[in-house]
Motif scaffolding. Structure first.
Motif, short mmCIF file in Angstrom:
data_model
loop_
_atom_site.label_atom_id
_atom_site.label_comp_id
_atom_site.label_asym_id
_atom_site.label_seq_id
_atom_site.Cartn_x
_atom_site.Cartn_y
_atom_site.Cartn_z
N PHE A 13 43.41 52.78 43.73
CA PHE A 13 42.16 53.03 44.45
C PHE A 13 40.95 52.35 43.84
O PHE A 13 39.96 52.09 44.52
CB PHE A 13 41.91 54.54 44.55
N TYR A 14 40.98 52.07 42.54
CA TYR A 14 39.79 51.60 41.84
C TYR A 14 39.59 50.08 41.93
O TYR A 14 38.58 49.56 41.45
CB TYR A 14 39.85 52.00 40.37
N MET A 15 40.52 49.36 42.53
CA MET A 15 40.41 47.90 42.55
C MET A 15 39.35 47.44 43.55
O MET A 15 39.23 48.00 44.64
CB MET A 15 41.76 47.27 42.86
N LYS A 16 38.61 46.41 43.19
CA LYS A 16 37.47 45.94 43.99
C LYS A 16 37.92 45.26 45.28
O LYS A 16 38.87 44.47 45.27
CB LYS A 16 36.62 44.98 43.17
N ARG A 17 37.24 45.58 46.34
CA ARG A 17 37.52 44.94 47.63
C ARG A 17 37.17 43.44 47.57
O ARG A 17 36.22 43.03 46.92
CB ARG A 17 36.69 45.59 48.73
N HIS A 18 37.96 42.66 48.29
CA HIS A 18 37.65 41.25 48.42
C HIS A 18 36.38 41.10 49.26
O HIS A 18 36.22 41.80 50.27
CB HIS A 18 38.82 40.53 49.08
N PRO A 19 35.47 40.22 48.88
CA PRO A 19 34.20 40.12 49.63
C PRO A 19 34.36 39.61 51.06
O PRO A 19 33.49 39.86 51.90
CB PRO A 19 33.37 39.15 48.79
N LEU A 20 35.45 38.93 51.36
CA LEU A 20 35.63 38.33 52.69
C LEU A 20 36.72 39.01 53.50
O LEU A 20 36.86 38.73 54.70
CB LEU A 20 35.94 36.84 52.56
N ILE B 116 40.70 42.40 44.72
CA ILE B 116 40.59 41.35 43.69
C ILE B 116 41.43 41.79 42.50
O ILE B 116 40.98 42.50 41.60
CB ILE B 116 39.12 41.13 43.28
N SER B 117 42.67 41.37 42.53
CA SER B 117 43.65 41.82 41.55
C SER B 117 44.54 40.66 41.15
O SER B 117 44.52 39.59 41.78
CB SER B 117 44.51 42.94 42.15
N ALA B 118 45.33 40.87 40.11
CA ALA B 118 46.27 39.83 39.67
C ALA B 118 47.39 40.45 38.86
O ALA B 118 47.15 41.33 38.03
CB ALA B 118 45.54 38.76 38.84
N ASP B 119 48.59 39.98 39.10
CA ASP B 119 49.75 40.27 38.25
C ASP B 119 50.14 38.97 37.57
O ASP B 119 50.22 37.92 38.22
CB ASP B 119 50.94 40.79 39.06
N LEU B 120 50.42 39.05 36.27
CA LEU B 120 50.92 37.88 35.55
C LEU B 120 52.43 38.02 35.43
O LEU B 120 52.93 38.96 34.81
CB LEU B 120 50.28 37.76 34.17
#
Length: 431
Positions: free
Chosen positions: A329-336, A342-346
């Motif tokens: 729930f805490y991940m930032k929404r994409h602006p578009l 706005i997340s990433a898995d390595l």
């Protein structure tokens, strides 16, 4: 006469020394007994030559049993035929502790058997090498974040809420109230970042779901940095520098252990070359479809998909901007776009899968409040977290690295359970 550790044998060539050791294996001919020895610092060979010792010492050498503890006296010699480079010609043996019917014999044993005897298996070469690499990764982690200006915080292990929004929690009674073993220190790290700028937590985390694959654990250690005033791209650059730093330090300080594990150093060197590729979730789905995978947009990737994506680039790869529906729930929404965050898995190559998960954190109080309610979580329990958005919130990002999976990848180990010191509770859990 000086007492030394095996690892320091190279400093005492042609000197007579004393070493306290355990016998791991032995063989003998009519005139020579070969003793395989360990002392916790390294492994090497002791040679007992019948013509150079008393008859009692030679007979003792032939009769010693596996894991007997002994104090040996002898002279260090170079030995270019061995993986270690040195051996000791033994002149005297003193038995310190007897050992009889040691259960882990020099033959193949199954993973379950070895894990059930983990208290003894730790003495053997493979776990020895893995734990030494694990220790170096921990040491290098502190060095990296200290050099980057981070402050170390310790998050609670008992918590009153579920940071990842899942019901898979280990519950306990906390003086009449329910409490849970922590899934992550991240939310507490966010509070720390608002106080100190850049922080990291490093501690045990728990997931109350039965392991279904060799890559999952119910208990593991997590390194979780959190950075105020940092957007996602800066976080990704920090993450790849951190991974490259870990790998390079293992190469520099654990060459002996990597040799014991038959881990190719040149393969590891590729993982220090920056930057790591970045691939959007959208493009990852299309790439998978183009290569025969039956995958639809909106699902999380499984092991086959992660393995393909990382091996496609032959180095760690960031998959960025996952669907909002499958992330916390805490991940930032994409602006578009409203459907991704706005997340990433390595993803690590060679089939080891995700080693880091992270995101930029959303700072909108009302949005986060609504997301908490959507996921059926208690606003009272998350009130303190929402406070972070009320009093001087700033852009911030963070990530978490699972230590055991990173160790498994860097060491080239087949099974993740070998990367933890005492997984007895885990071995009792079956799919």
């Amino acid at each position: 006469m000086e007492s030394i550790n095996i690892i320091d044998a190279g400093k005492h060539v042609d000197e007579e020394v004393v070493i306290g050791a355990w016998l791991t294996n032995k063989r003998s001919s009519g005139k020579i007994a070969f003793l395989q020895l360990r002392d916790g610092s390294a492994y090497f060979q002791g040679v007992v030559i019948k013509a150079n010792v008393s008859e009692d010492i030679f007979e003792l050498a032939k009769e010693l049993k596996q894991e007997t503890s002994i104090k040996i006296t002898g002279t260090i010699h170079e030995d270019q035929r061995s993986h270690f480079g040195y051996e000791i010609e033994i002149s005297n043996i003193e038995v310190i502790g007897e050992s009889d019917e040691y259960p882990i014999t020099p033959k193949e044993h199954g993973t379950d058997f070895l894990m059930d005897n983990r208290h003894l298996y730790l003495r053997h070469q493979k776990p020895f090498a893995i734990m030494k690499v694990r220790n170096e990764i921990i040491r290098a982690t502190y060095e990296f974040f200290n050099n980057e200006g981070f402050t170390k915080l310790d998050a609670p292990i008992l918590t009153g809420s579920a940071p990842e929004g899942t019901t898979e929690l280990f519950e306990t009674d906390y003086f009449g109230q329910p409490a849970f073993l922590s899934q992550t220190g991240q939310l507490y790290a966010e509070a720390g970042a608002m106080a100190y700028g850049k922080v990291f937590t490093f501690g045990p985390t728990f997931r109350a779901e039965k392991s279904k694959t060799r890559r999952h654990l119910t208990e593991f250690w997590m390194i979780e940095p959190e950075m105020a005033w940092m957007h996602q791209e800066d976080s990704l650059e920090l993450q790849e520098r951190y991974i490259a730093f870990l790998v390079q330090n293992v190469i520099d300080h654990c060459a002996y252990e990597l040799k014991l594990l038959d881990r190719d150093i040149e393969t590891l060197r590729k993982y220090t070359q920056l930057p790591f590729p970045r691939l959007s979730y959208d493009d990852a789905v299309e790439l998978l479809k183009d290569n025969g995978f039956d995958v639809e947009w909106g699902v999380d990737f499984g092991s086959p998909e992660e393995t393909f994506l990382a091996n496609h680039f032959e180095k760690p790869v960031f998959i960025v901007n996952f669907p909002k529906a499958i992330k916390a729930f805490y991940m930032k929404r994409h602006p578009l776009r409203d459907d991704v965050v706005i997340s990433a898995d390595l993803l690590a190559p060679e089939g080891y899968g995700e080693i880091i998960g992270g995101s930029e954190r959303d700072t909108d109080y009302e949005y986060l409040k609504a997301r908490i309610e959507e996921q059926g979580l208690s606003l009272d329990e998350y009130g303190w977290y929402l406070d972070l958005r009320k009093y001087g919130s700033v852009p911030h990002s963070g990530f978490g690295l699972g230590l055991e999976r990173a160790v498994t990848w860097i060491t080239g180990t087949e099974h993740i359970r070998e990367a933890i010191p005492f997984p007895r509770t885990i071995t009792r859990i079956r799919p």
